[in-house]
Design an enzyme around this catalytic site. Structure first.
Site, PDB file in Angstrom:
ATOM      1  CD  GLU A 181      -2.047   1.561   2.851  1.00  0.00           C
ATOM      2  OE1 GLU A 181      -2.395   2.715   3.144  1.00  0.00           O
ATOM      3  OE2 GLU A 181      -1.940   0.648   3.690  1.00  0.00           O
ATOM      4  CD  GLU A 217      -3.691   4.318  -1.582  1.00  0.00           C
ATOM      5  OE1 GLU A 217      -4.091   5.477  -1.785  1.00  0.00           O
ATOM      6  OE2 GLU A 217      -3.196   3.947  -0.491  1.00  0.00           O
ATOM      7  CG  ASN A 228      -5.596   1.002   3.571  1.00  0.00           C
ATOM      8  OD1 ASN A 228      -5.367   2.161   3.245  1.00  0.00           O
ATOM      9  ND2 ASN A 228      -5.926   0.661   4.808  1.00  0.00           N
ATOM     10  CG  ASP A 260      -0.148   6.922  -1.128  1.00  0.00           C
ATOM     11  OD1 ASP A 260      -1.260   7.321  -1.510  1.00  0.00           O
ATOM     12  OD2 ASP A 260       0.658   7.631  -0.516  1.00  0.00           O
TER      13      ASP A 260
END
EC number: 3.1.26.3
Length: 232
Positions: free
Chosen positions: A48, A124, A121, A52
């Protein structure tokens, strides 16, 4: 946890995203909720973190090419609007990601498969896994498919979010950049509460809370802005 049919999971992800994973263990990690974390099993949190950054970078490049006349501030606000949690969650729901996330029975019973924080989450993390598994072409294709049209229809510049506003405020005055620190995470997995502290050198710190780390950071930034703009 029952044994997972990795090939079946990979097929479902291919049908949902158009990307065929080669490293099935990496895919498994990207879809494993922390409620199934054991010392011998990884969850999606590290991926994650990577995803991101990958999403932010790719959307930044997309906006740079789409809006050649926009200045940095406009581009930043557009990027923030495109990668904010609600947008990511909407895309995760559109591909049916929630049902593919591996989590404990208790977590699923409590609505974990449709929890906005979990969906954000996991998507990503999936993007991070695509990056690790197939490189730029893998994740760019997916991101462009789901974010390009949204970006093209941004004929206006969204208002500043608190974090961006705070950053521009301190930069304009030559102050040190804000520092964000996760102080605590409490509450049950399906309804967590994050507490984040933001500090600015010589101006103290402020605590903000939210249902995700990002929301807590925004709340902390908003409160810090209020504090420093009220200074004599």
């Amino acid at each position: 946890m029952h044994p997972v049919d990795k090939k079946s999971l990979a097929l479902k992800i291919y049908e949902a995203t158009g990307y065929q994973f080669r490293d099935l263990d990496l895919l498994l990690e990207a879809l494993t909720h922390p409620s199934l974390s054991y010392k011998s099993a990884a969850n999606y949190e590290r991926l994650e973190f990577l995803g991101d950054a990958v999403l932010s970078m790719t959307v930044s490049e997309m906006l740079y090419r789409l809006f050649p006349d926009d200045d940095e501030g406009c581009l930043t606000r557009k990027r923030t609007a495109l990668v904010r949690g609600s947008e990511v969650v909407e895309i995760a729901r559109s591909i049916g990601l929630g049902e593919l996330i591996l989590m404990s029975g208790g977590e699923r019973t409590c609505g974990g498969s449709d929890n906005p924080g979990t969906l954000e989450n996991a998507l990503e993390a999936l993007i991070g896994a695509m990056y690790m598994d197939g490189g730029p072409e893998a994740y760019r294709s997916f991101i462009h498919k789901h974010w390009l049209a949204r970006a093209q229809h941004m004929s206006y510049t969204p208002p500043q979010d608190p974090k961006t506003a705070l950053q521009e405020w301190v930069q304009g005055r030559g102050w040190a950049m804000p520092l964000y620190k996760l102080v605590s995470k409490s509450g049950p997995e399906h309804k967590p509460v994050f507490a984040v502290e933001v500090s600015i050198q010589e101006h103290g710190n402020v605590l903000g809370t939210g249902s995700s780390k990002k929301l807590a950071e925004q709340e902390a930034a908003k409160l810090m802005l209020k504090k420093i703009t009220e200074l004599p």
